[in-house]
Design a protein around this motif. Sequence first.
Motif, PDB file in Angstrom:
ATOM      1  N   ARG A 128       2.038  -1.007   0.564  1.00  0.00           N
ATOM      2  CA  ARG A 128       1.690   0.106  -0.301  1.00  0.00           C
ATOM      3  C   ARG A 128       2.558   0.124  -1.554  1.00  0.00           C
ATOM      4  O   ARG A 128       2.074   0.349  -2.661  1.00  0.00           O
ATOM      5  CB  ARG A 128       1.845   1.428   0.470  1.00  0.00           C
ATOM      6  CG  ARG A 128       0.844   1.586   1.608  1.00  0.00           C
ATOM      7  CD  ARG A 128       0.818   3.031   2.092  1.00  0.00           C
ATOM      8  NE  ARG A 128       2.107   3.475   2.570  1.00  0.00           N
ATOM      9  CZ  ARG A 128       2.535   3.371   3.823  1.00  0.00           C
ATOM     10  NH1 ARG A 128       1.735   2.816   4.738  1.00  0.00           N
ATOM     11  NH2 ARG A 128       3.729   3.830   4.148  1.00  0.00           N
ATOM     12  N   LEU A 129       3.849  -0.140  -1.364  1.00  0.00           N
ATOM     13  CA  LEU A 129       4.759  -0.131  -2.514  1.00  0.00           C
ATOM     14  C   LEU A 129       4.449  -1.275  -3.474  1.00  0.00           C
ATOM     15  O   LEU A 129       4.593  -1.129  -4.701  1.00  0.00           O
ATOM     16  CB  LEU A 129       6.202  -0.221  -2.038  1.00  0.00           C
ATOM     17  CG  LEU A 129       6.725   1.009  -1.268  1.00  0.00           C
ATOM     18  CD1 LEU A 129       8.120   0.728  -0.722  1.00  0.00           C
ATOM     19  CD2 LEU A 129       6.719   2.256  -2.159  1.00  0.00           C
ATOM     20  N   THR A 130       4.031  -2.378  -2.947  1.00  0.00           N
ATOM     21  CA  THR A 130       3.691  -3.514  -3.803  1.00  0.00           C
ATOM     22  C   THR A 130       2.470  -3.187  -4.661  1.00  0.00           C
ATOM     23  O   THR A 130       2.396  -3.554  -5.842  1.00  0.00           O
ATOM     24  CB  THR A 130       3.406  -4.757  -2.948  1.00  0.00           C
ATOM     25  OG1 THR A 130       4.557  -5.064  -2.169  1.00  0.00           O
ATOM     26  CG2 THR A 130       3.084  -5.957  -3.833  1.00  0.00           C
ATOM     27  N   GLN A 131       1.508  -2.470  -4.067  1.00  0.00           N
ATOM     28  CA  GLN A 131       0.317  -2.094  -4.822  1.00  0.00           C
ATOM     29  C   GLN A 131       0.656  -1.165  -5.978  1.00  0.00           C
ATOM     30  O   GLN A 131       0.026  -1.193  -7.038  1.00  0.00           O
ATOM     31  CB  GLN A 131      -0.701  -1.421  -3.894  1.00  0.00           C
ATOM     32  CG  GLN A 131      -1.310  -2.374  -2.872  1.00  0.00           C
ATOM     33  CD  GLN A 131      -2.179  -1.658  -1.866  1.00  0.00           C
ATOM     34  OE1 GLN A 131      -2.166  -0.402  -1.803  1.00  0.00           O
ATOM     35  NE2 GLN A 131      -2.922  -2.433  -1.071  1.00  0.00           N
ATOM     36  N   ALA A 134       6.205  -0.725  -6.848  1.00  0.00           N
ATOM     37  CA  ALA A 134       7.479  -0.027  -6.644  1.00  0.00           C
ATOM     38  C   ALA A 134       8.551  -0.968  -6.130  1.00  0.00           C
ATOM     39  O   ALA A 134       9.742  -0.672  -6.236  1.00  0.00           O
ATOM     40  CB  ALA A 134       7.300   1.127  -5.658  1.00  0.00           C
ATOM     41  N   ILE A 135       8.177  -2.079  -5.491  1.00  0.00           N
ATOM     42  CA  ILE A 135       9.133  -3.110  -5.054  1.00  0.00           C
ATOM     43  C   ILE A 135       8.624  -4.463  -5.520  1.00  0.00           C
ATOM     44  O   ILE A 135       7.439  -4.644  -5.830  1.00  0.00           O
ATOM     45  CB  ILE A 135       9.320  -3.114  -3.527  1.00  0.00           C
ATOM     46  CG1 ILE A 135       7.990  -3.421  -2.828  1.00  0.00           C
ATOM     47  CG2 ILE A 135       9.920  -1.804  -3.035  1.00  0.00           C
ATOM     48  CD1 ILE A 135       8.144  -3.619  -1.331  1.00  0.00           C
ATOM     49  N   SER A 136       9.524  -5.417  -5.519  1.00  0.00           N
ATOM     50  CA  SER A 136       9.147  -6.756  -5.968  1.00  0.00           C
ATOM     51  C   SER A 136       8.386  -7.494  -4.871  1.00  0.00           C
ATOM     52  O   SER A 136       8.447  -7.134  -3.698  1.00  0.00           O
ATOM     53  CB  SER A 136      10.397  -7.555  -6.361  1.00  0.00           C
ATOM     54  OG  SER A 136      11.196  -7.768  -5.208  1.00  0.00           O
ATOM     55  N   GLU A 141       7.700  -9.841   0.742  1.00  0.00           N
ATOM     56  CA  GLU A 141       7.606 -11.029   1.580  1.00  0.00           C
ATOM     57  C   GLU A 141       8.740 -11.082   2.599  1.00  0.00           C
ATOM     58  O   GLU A 141       8.569 -11.554   3.729  1.00  0.00           O
ATOM     59  CB  GLU A 141       7.636 -12.270   0.696  1.00  0.00           C
ATOM     60  CG  GLU A 141       6.373 -12.447  -0.136  1.00  0.00           C
ATOM     61  CD  GLU A 141       6.457 -13.661  -1.053  1.00  0.00           C
ATOM     62  OE1 GLU A 141       7.580 -14.225  -1.171  1.00  0.00           O
ATOM     63  OE2 GLU A 141       5.438 -14.034  -1.643  1.00  0.00           O
ATOM     64  N   SER A 142       9.914 -10.560   2.222  1.00  0.00           N
ATOM     65  CA  SER A 142      11.057 -10.526   3.145  1.00  0.00           C
ATOM     66  C   SER A 142      10.749  -9.627   4.341  1.00  0.00           C
ATOM     67  O   SER A 142      11.074  -9.957   5.486  1.00  0.00           O
ATOM     68  CB  SER A 142      12.302 -10.032   2.405  1.00  0.00           C
ATOM     69  OG  SER A 142      13.387  -9.909   3.313  1.00  0.00           O
TER      70      SER A 142
END
Length: 389
Positions: A128-131, A134-136, A141-142
């Motif tokens: 959700r944050l990637t969409q 908000a995060i890299s 992936e980590s």
Amino acid sequence: MNKHLIATAILGASLALSGCAEEPSQQTSQQQHLQPIDVAQVIIKPVQNWHTFTTRLEAPEEVALMPRVAGVIDHIAFKEGDNVKQGDLLFKLDARPYAAVVTSLEAQVQSAKAALSQAQSEAKRAVRLTQRKAISTEQAESRTSMLHQREAQLAALKAQLVSAKLDLEFTDIRSPIDGVISLANITKGNNVLAGQTVLTSIVSNQTMYAYFDVDERTWNSAFNDVTANDKQQVVMQKVGQRAFAHIGYIDFIDNQINAATGTLRVRARFDENEALRAGSFARIKLAASDVTEQVIVPDRAIGTDLKNRFVLTVGDNNILEYKLVTVGERYGRFRTITSGLKTGDVIAVNGPARVGPGMPIAPNQITLDTEGVAFTLSPTAQHILMAKK
């Protein structure tokens, strides 16, 4: 003078009458002294030739029982020499160390499940944050990688738990087969090693195998058409028995002749009861497939004269005659005669025990009883064959 002639005539007549009376009296006396002998007519029967082989019985299943895990014997649950069934408890090892390992792994599995649940939540949040940028991508992936690691850790711990539960189960040592159990080689309190310590042995006892080798010439001449599917019957005699009382059948014929020995390996199977024991020495009799009619006489009727075999037959005027014979197979108390006798011949049943050729006898006619003697072995035959003396 006339008186003397009359006296002489009377004396002559008396002597003549006396002579006439003595002649039948002597004949009667001679008849009374004739030896009474049992005689019988020879029998003609269909017979099969028998071939005898020696063997030792083998059990189809034999187990040298060893533990699958190491430990200390806590309990022995069988009586030595008893029949056991597959799955019966035989030995019990101290299970506490293995139970502790199971408990520890169960706790680790629960911890791994919790870690996996957290990793799944973080991975979903990362999507959700990637969409929303908000995060890299690297952080997302980590978190996904961590999720896969937690899944792998849980799977590994579950596998260890399964192995530990098996080890715990293996502390109960159970019988892998039905059979008779031997002595306990290791007693209570002793430590045993996995896959090394032989605790006892078990052999199956409901079926027995008897392997024997038939020379190539005999097999080709008498059994060439026999196959394992025919279930050719055999009879067996154990050591110390007079009768071939055990009936089995051929269930295996090897696929080639042994070039070193010129023999063919054959196996007979005996589906019986607990009367047969593995390792027993035995004699196998196998009947040739061809059936021929032969002259049958009691074995005791055959005499031996140096290198010859002979039979006393009853000839004219009840005088015994010497008949040279060739003997064949023995069937119980009877034997076949392959040459020398023919249908209708009457023989001295007890042979030359009390009489000899040329001797007149008083014959006592009897009938030879062959009941209970197997001259052929059919698929349904249940006869008992007497052993050779």
